[in-house]
Enzyme design. Structure first.
Site, PDB file in Angstrom:
ATOM      1  N   ILE A  65       0.731  -1.004   0.100  1.00 27.75           N
ATOM      2  CA  ILE A  65      -0.128   0.147  -0.075  1.00 27.75           C
ATOM      3  C   ILE A  65       0.779   1.148  -0.090  1.00 27.75           C
ATOM      4  O   ILE A  65       1.883   1.357   0.794  1.00 27.75           O
ATOM      5  CB  ILE A  65      -1.014   0.003   1.183  1.00 27.75           C
ATOM      6  CG1 ILE A  65      -1.771   1.339   1.150  1.00 27.75           C
ATOM      7  CG2 ILE A  65      -0.303  -0.217   2.651  1.00 27.75           C
ATOM      8  CD1 ILE A  65      -2.869   1.213   2.124  1.00 27.75           C
ATOM      9  N   SER A  66       0.569   2.264  -0.950  1.00 30.02           N
ATOM     10  CA  SER A  66       1.585   3.147  -1.134  1.00 30.02           C
ATOM     11  C   SER A  66       1.604   4.229   0.284  1.00 30.02           C
ATOM     12  O   SER A  66       0.593   4.122   0.998  1.00 30.02           O
ATOM     13  CB  SER A  66       0.947   4.104  -2.141  1.00 30.02           C
ATOM     14  OG  SER A  66       1.130   3.432  -3.414  1.00 30.02           O
ATOM     15  N   ALA A  67       2.651   4.954   0.249  1.00 30.83           N
ATOM     16  CA  ALA A  67       2.888   5.791   1.471  1.00 30.83           C
ATOM     17  C   ALA A  67       1.872   6.858   1.419  1.00 30.83           C
ATOM     18  O   ALA A  67       1.461   7.218   0.174  1.00 30.83           O
ATOM     19  CB  ALA A  67       4.414   6.294   1.676  1.00 30.83           C
TER      20      ALA A  67
END
Length: 224
Positions: A65-67
């Site tokens: 999951i992206s930052a």
């Protein structure tokens, strides 16, 4: 000495979002959308306490999951409105999808892994999100039956913007995606489509998983 209490997820969220606004990464509509979506339910429970750290976190299948700062930048650059129909390629855990759903008329999300698609749909149901259509399919092909799209967000890296996705972007539309060597850092770019062609803006160096063709079925996911 008594250890300092761990900040609550709400305080961690607000502090991070405030910082991203100050840095010019996050605009007001995107901030409101991110504030409304509980990122902690989109990560593995083992990492829930770290959900509002500004870092990517693992999800099943070797994906991430992206930052939050990357979600903020991509959402702000996409600039969706309530009239927009959005295509998202690479729904993953569904967090970015849920953020976009707060801003758009409808989101059409594609995820190649059946296990991730199922988990994302469960989270949308739990949050009462009703304006997302999610398909387990090859994201590199987009969703031709629903084209054209006002906005397209791609959460996986390709060498160049995929022609199939560019063709599904409406004139006047915007696409945000990472491009470059998939084994290293990529450039996050914004593509604006006009009747005269495409205008490209470089946004930030990022690291995304590669945009892969094909699909992973549920029975195959357990073996990967």
């Amino acid at each position: 000495m008594t250890a300092a209490p761990t900040p609550s997820p709400t305080r961690m969220r607000d502090a991070l979002l405030d910082e991203l606004v100050r840095e010019g990464v996050l605009d007001a509509p995107a901030r409101a959308a991110m504030e409304a979506v509980p990122r902690e339910i989109f990560v593995d429970p083992l990492f829930a306490a770290r959900a509002w750290e500004d870092s990517p976190l693992p999800i099943p299948g070797g994906q991430t999951i992206s930052a939050p700062s990357v979600v903020a930048l991509m959402t702000t650059a996409l600039a969706p409105t309530r009239r927009c129909k959005i295509l998202e390629v690479g729904a993953g855990s569904g967090y970015q999808t849920a953020v976009l759903a707060r801003l758009a008329r409808r989101v059409y999300a594609v995820e190649r892994r059946a296990d991730l698609a199922r988990l994302a749909e469960d989270r949308f149901a739990a949050l009462g999100i009703g304006n997302v259509s999610l398909r387990h399919a090859d994201g590199a092909l987009g969703w031709p039956e629903q084209a054209p799209f006002d906005r397209i967000l791609v959460a996986a890296a390709a060498e160049d913007p995929p022609p199939a996705l560019l063709s599904q972007l409406r004139i006047g539309g915007v696409m945000v995606l990472p491009v470059g060597q998939t084994s290293g850092m990529q450039e996050l770019i914004k593509v604006e489509k006009s009747e005269f062609g495409y205008h490209y803006t470089e946004l930030k160096l990022v690291r995304f998983v590669p945009l892969l063709g094909g699909v992973v079925r549920a029975e195959e996911a357990d073996r990967l």
